[in-house]
Design a protein around this motif. Structure first.
Motif, short mmCIF file in Angstrom:
data_model
loop_
_atom_site.label_atom_id
_atom_site.label_comp_id
_atom_site.label_asym_id
_atom_site.label_seq_id
_atom_site.Cartn_x
_atom_site.Cartn_y
_atom_site.Cartn_z
N MET A 40 -18.05 -6.04 2.59
CA MET A 40 -18.66 -6.50 3.83
C MET A 40 -19.42 -7.81 3.56
SD MET A 40 -17.55 -4.49 6.08
CE MET A 40 -18.52 -4.79 7.56
N PRO A 41 -19.48 -8.70 4.54
CA PRO A 41 -20.01 -10.05 4.28
C PRO A 41 -21.51 -10.08 4.07
CG PRO A 41 -19.61 -9.75 6.61
CD PRO A 41 -19.05 -8.53 5.94
N GLU A 42 -21.96 -11.13 3.42
CA GLU A 42 -23.38 -11.44 3.36
C GLU A 42 -23.76 -12.11 4.67
OE1 GLU A 42 -23.98 -14.01 0.08
OE2 GLU A 42 -23.15 -12.63 -1.40
N ARG A 43 -24.87 -11.66 5.26
CA ARG A 43 -25.32 -12.25 6.52
C ARG A 43 -26.66 -12.92 6.30
NH1 ARG A 43 -26.11 -7.95 10.90
NH2 ARG A 43 -28.18 -7.78 9.96
N SER A 44 -26.83 -14.09 6.85
CA SER A 44 -28.09 -14.81 6.69
C SER A 44 -29.21 -14.10 7.45
CB SER A 44 -27.95 -16.25 7.19
OG SER A 44 -27.62 -16.28 8.57
N ALA A 45 -30.45 -14.40 7.06
CA ALA A 45 -31.61 -13.75 7.67
C ALA A 45 -31.69 -14.01 9.17
CB ALA A 45 -32.89 -14.21 6.98
N ASP A 46 -31.20 -15.18 9.63
CA ASP A 46 -31.28 -15.49 11.05
C ASP A 46 -30.10 -14.92 11.84
OD1 ASP A 46 -29.18 -17.11 10.27
OD2 ASP A 46 -30.20 -19.01 10.70
N GLY A 47 -29.19 -14.21 11.16
CA GLY A 47 -28.08 -13.57 11.85
C GLY A 47 -26.98 -14.51 12.29
N LEU A 48 -26.97 -15.74 11.79
CA LEU A 48 -26.00 -16.74 12.26
C LEU A 48 -24.84 -16.97 11.30
CD1 LEU A 48 -28.40 -19.48 13.72
CD2 LEU A 48 -27.07 -17.77 14.97
N THR A 49 -25.02 -16.75 10.02
CA THR A 49 -23.99 -17.11 9.04
C THR A 49 -23.49 -15.87 8.30
OG1 THR A 49 -25.00 -19.29 8.74
CG2 THR A 49 -23.45 -18.54 7.05
N TYR A 50 -22.17 -15.77 8.19
CA TYR A 50 -21.51 -14.67 7.49
C TYR A 50 -20.62 -15.26 6.40
CZ TYR A 50 -22.88 -11.75 11.49
OH TYR A 50 -23.58 -11.08 12.46
N ARG A 51 -20.78 -14.77 5.18
CA ARG A 51 -19.98 -15.23 4.05
C ARG A 51 -19.07 -14.11 3.57
NH1 ARG A 51 -24.82 -17.85 3.67
NH2 ARG A 51 -24.69 -20.13 3.35
N PHE A 52 -17.76 -14.35 3.66
CA PHE A 52 -16.75 -13.37 3.27
C PHE A 52 -16.09 -13.78 1.96
CE2 PHE A 52 -17.08 -12.98 7.85
CZ PHE A 52 -16.94 -11.62 8.09
N GLU A 53 -16.05 -12.87 1.03
CA GLU A 53 -15.30 -13.07 -0.21
C GLU A 53 -13.97 -12.33 -0.03
OE1 GLU A 53 -15.11 -14.95 -3.92
OE2 GLU A 53 -16.82 -14.92 -2.52
N LEU A 54 -12.85 -13.03 -0.17
CA LEU A 54 -11.54 -12.43 0.05
C LEU A 54 -11.07 -11.65 -1.18
CD1 LEU A 54 -9.60 -15.31 1.85
CD2 LEU A 54 -10.90 -13.42 2.88
N ARG A 55 -10.23 -10.66 -0.94
CA ARG A 55 -9.55 -9.97 -2.03
C ARG A 55 -8.62 -10.96 -2.72
NH1 ARG A 55 -9.02 -4.05 -1.04
NH2 ARG A 55 -9.90 -3.56 1.02
N ARG A 56 -8.44 -10.77 -4.00
CA ARG A 56 -7.49 -11.58 -4.76
C ARG A 56 -6.10 -10.94 -4.72
NH1 ARG A 56 -12.13 -13.67 -4.82
NH2 ARG A 56 -12.88 -15.03 -6.50
N ASN A 57 -5.10 -11.80 -4.83
CA ASN A 57 -3.71 -11.37 -4.97
C ASN A 57 -3.21 -10.58 -3.78
OD1 ASN A 57 -1.34 -11.55 -6.51
ND2 ASN A 57 -1.62 -9.46 -7.29
N VAL A 58 -3.70 -10.89 -2.59
CA VAL A 58 -3.13 -10.34 -1.36
C VAL A 58 -1.98 -11.26 -0.96
CG1 VAL A 58 -3.52 -9.87 1.08
CG2 VAL A 58 -5.29 -9.30 -0.61
N ARG A 59 -0.82 -10.68 -0.66
CA ARG A 59 0.34 -11.50 -0.38
C ARG A 59 0.93 -11.20 0.99
NH1 ARG A 59 1.54 -14.55 -4.48
NH2 ARG A 59 0.60 -14.01 -6.51
N PHE A 60 1.39 -12.28 1.65
CA PHE A 60 2.14 -12.11 2.87
C PHE A 60 3.48 -11.46 2.54
CE2 PHE A 60 -0.73 -15.59 4.08
CZ PHE A 60 -1.16 -15.15 5.33
N HIS A 61 4.17 -10.99 3.57
CA HIS A 61 5.45 -10.33 3.36
C HIS A 61 6.49 -11.26 2.74
CE1 HIS A 61 4.19 -7.53 6.90
NE2 HIS A 61 3.61 -7.19 5.77
N ASN A 62 6.28 -12.57 2.85
CA ASN A 62 7.21 -13.53 2.24
C ASN A 62 6.86 -13.82 0.78
OD1 ASN A 62 4.95 -15.16 2.44
ND2 ASN A 62 5.75 -16.40 4.12
N GLY A 63 5.79 -13.19 0.27
CA GLY A 63 5.42 -13.35 -1.13
C GLY A 63 4.32 -14.35 -1.39
N ARG A 64 3.94 -15.16 -0.40
CA ARG A 64 2.91 -16.18 -0.62
C ARG A 64 1.53 -15.54 -0.63
NH1 ARG A 64 -0.53 -19.55 1.61
NH2 ARG A 64 -0.26 -18.77 3.74
N GLU A 65 0.64 -16.03 -1.52
CA GLU A 65 -0.71 -15.48 -1.61
C GLU A 65 -1.57 -15.95 -0.44
OE1 GLU A 65 -4.34 -14.93 -4.84
OE2 GLU A 65 -3.19 -16.79 -4.83
#
Length: 605
Positions: free
Chosen positions: A90-115
């Motif tokens: 779950m993302p980090e949220r700033s104290a003012d509730g305005l900013t969300y920082r998401f760290e993505l999973r690694r090595n997730v691939r589309f059905h065509n094989g692209r990361e």
């Protein structure tokens, strides 16, 4: 209310509170289920999806199909909890509730094989908001900083969404919004591959050649006949237990029922008539699974049109109607009586909220005090539906007993939503409201804030500045308990003013074959990804060959992949208000009317 109905209502509320309805009997043990690979799931849909492009998904059925193919940053699980999806946590949220920082999973691939990378998230969000896309879902992402101006074509940059490196996404809002993460779980938040979208000359074609990161790959689609999927063997959460899914388009309910009884379908969603039939059959009675829908049905009163501007008249109408008698006769076991707008099991539902009791004598006194001792004439609008008529005719009869002569007007869907929209001026109308996300905001802000008057969702034209302020404050309140308390206060205040005759929260039933394990019903359309469902060979009367943990062969994939995916179809907008049969849910914002069976999205704000 009879004892049986009370017990059923409590049981359904308990199921809904858990966020799911479990199949009776043995549930999947993860270690055991992992040993049973293979099999093809077969289910009936009443129609084909209009598109599988996240920017243009407008119905519950479209969303249910697309969630098999795509992922978003977050999602709702089968218990209705918000959990990470493409995000590693779950993302980090700033104290003012305005900013969300998401760290993505690694090595997730589309059905065509692209990361998948952060750039894909940025592209997908910009695409939904781009005015050239004409997405009816753009409002979902409008809380992002700069999104409204970007959507209007007034600026080229979109500061509210940016990539911070290859695997980090930063989202910034214009103002705090407590349910923002829930919005991201909607289909508009699904991530697409830019190259796959842009390789089609006609932008609409992508909706029939979707490529996502989800657990299922579209293998065949013949509109009006079927959709077929095969398992994504490289899915980042592990491949599904089943090999294939096949959704057959069967419009006729009797045909679908016969196919289920013959063992040709693994699951069947039951109509009220089906529920009675299966309940009377000892072979199936104990296999019926109830679940609350995130919806409410009601009779709306036009608070801007005399005599409904008078609170005494609105109260009199509520006191004239015996809801429980109507529902017991028309929808036995398929409803929970409604005293407000927030369904049971949803956070914010107030079981202590007092409803209106039938009292014809009090209704007559209130009418007399309001200057109508002999009653008055009015019209009740509804869509042309036998199911709706079964509700409105008893209401008409009960109103007549207190002197109100109501005429029922049946309209085709387009005419109905026009009549109860911005340009219409109805007396009253029978309608329903279906949620986009399991959040109480969905059942209050669009329905009762004055800015949403008319087609925006507040079709009863209710207005109260105190309610408006409370709703605005609640949306920006991050403390969960405080926010829920505010919503309950809003609901009490609204229904003391009787803008509706609240009728019921619908209960649906489904039934599964005895070999099905791990299927959990959820009222959230995007929750069921079919990854945990498996077939028990010990309970399977039809031919079944477990595959263990081996991978499918190329020839097995080809059996489905040889079927061409067509590149044409309709793209009708959908929405959130619905008639009795869910035949259409309100027009996409700001106007227009949906075609299709089951509406998905709120088109209001």
């Amino acid at each position: 209310m009879g004892r049986r109905l009370v017990v059923i209502g409590l049981a359904i509320a308990a199921v809904s509170a858990a966020g799911c309805g479990h199949l009776p009997g043995r549930q999947p043990d993860p270690d055991q289920a992992a040993g049973f690979r293979g099999g093809a799931w077969r289910e009936a849909w009443s129609r084909s999806p209009a598109s599988l492009d996240p920017a243009h998904l407008v119905t519950l059925l479209d969303a249910a199909a697309a969630t098999l193919i795509y992922n978003g940053l977050v999602r709702f699980d089968l218990q209705g909890r918000l959990v990470p999806d493409l995000a590693a946590r779950m993302p980090e949220r700033s104290a003012d509730g305005l900013t969300y920082r998401f760290e993505l999973r690694r090595n997730v691939r589309f059905h065509n094989g692209r990361e998948l990378t952060a750039a894909d998230v940025v592209y997908s969000f910009r695409r939904v908001l781009d005015p050239a896309t004409l997405s009816p879902r753009a409002w979902v992402l409008e809380p992002l900083a700069g999104a409204a101006a970007f959507r209007r074509g007034e600026r080229d940059d979109l500061p509210g969404v940016r990539a911070d490196g290859r695997y980090r996404v930063v989202l910034t809002l214009e103002r705090p919004l407590a349910h923002f993460l829930s919005l991201l779980a909607m289909p508009a938040g699904f991530v697409v591959d830019r190259a796959e979208v842009e390789r089609h000359q006609d932008p609409a074609d992508y909706g029939f050649h979707p490529v996502g990161t989800g657990p299922w790959v579209l293998a065949g689609w013949l509109p009006g006949a079927y959709l077929r999927f095969h398992a994504n063997l490289d899915y980042f959460e592990g491949r599904p237990h089943l090999d294939r899914l096949e959704y057959r388009v069967i419009e006729d309910g009797a045909t679908a029922r016969a196919e289920f009884v013959a063992g040709n379908l693994d699951r069947l969603r039951l109509t009220p008539g089906d529920s009675r039939r299966f309940r009377e059959d000892l072979r199936w009675r104990d296999a019926m699974v109830p679940a609350m829908d995130l919806a409410v049905y009601y009779l709306a009163l036009n608070c801007e049109k005399p005599p409904f501007t008078d609170l005494r008249v609105r109260k009199a109408i509520n006191h004239a109607i015996d809801r429980e008698a109507i529902l017991k006769a028309v929808l036995p076991d398929r409803h929970v009586p409604a005293n407000g707008s927030i369904p049971p099991g949803l956070e914010g539902h107030d079981p202590a909220l007092a409803g209106w009791t039938q009292d014809p004598d009090l209704a007559r006194r209130l009418l007399a005090e309001a200057g109508f001792p002999r009653g008055f004439r009015m019209e009740i609008l509804q869509t042309a539906s036998p199911g709706a008529l079964a509700i409105t005719e008893p209401i008409q009869s009960m109103l007549a007993q207190v002197g109100i002569k109501a005429r029922i007007v049946q309209l085709e869907t387009a005419a109905f939503f026009s009549a109860v929209g911005d340009q219409g001026n109805p007396d009253a109308f029978f309608i329903s409201w279906w949620a986009d996300i399991p959040d109480p905001e969905n059942f209050l802000y669009p329905l009762f804030h004055s800015k949403n008057r008319g087609a925006g969702g507040n079709r009863s034209r209710f207005a109260d500045p105190v309610v408006d302020r409370l709703l605005e404050t609640a949306r920006a309140t991050m403390d969960r308990a405080e926010r829920v308390a505010m919503y309950q206060a809003v609901e009490r205040s609204v229904f003391r003013q009787a803008p509706w005759v609240p009728l019921y929260f619908p209960v649906n039933y489904s039934i599964h074959q005895p070999w099905v394990r791990g299927y959990i019903s959820s009222p959230v359309a995007t929750a069921q990804k079919m990854t945990g469902v498996w077939f028990d060979p010990e309970a399977t009367p039809r031919p079944f060959r477990p595959r263990g943990n081996r991978r499918e062969t190329a020839s097995e994939d080809a059996q489905l992949s040889d079927t061409p995916v067509v590149t044409h179809g309709s793209h009708a907008p959908g929405g959130k208000h619905a008639d009795f049969h869910h035949a259409s849910r309100c027009p996409r914002r700001p106007g227009g009317v949906a075609g299709g069976r089951a509406g998905f999205s709120r088109t209001h704000r």
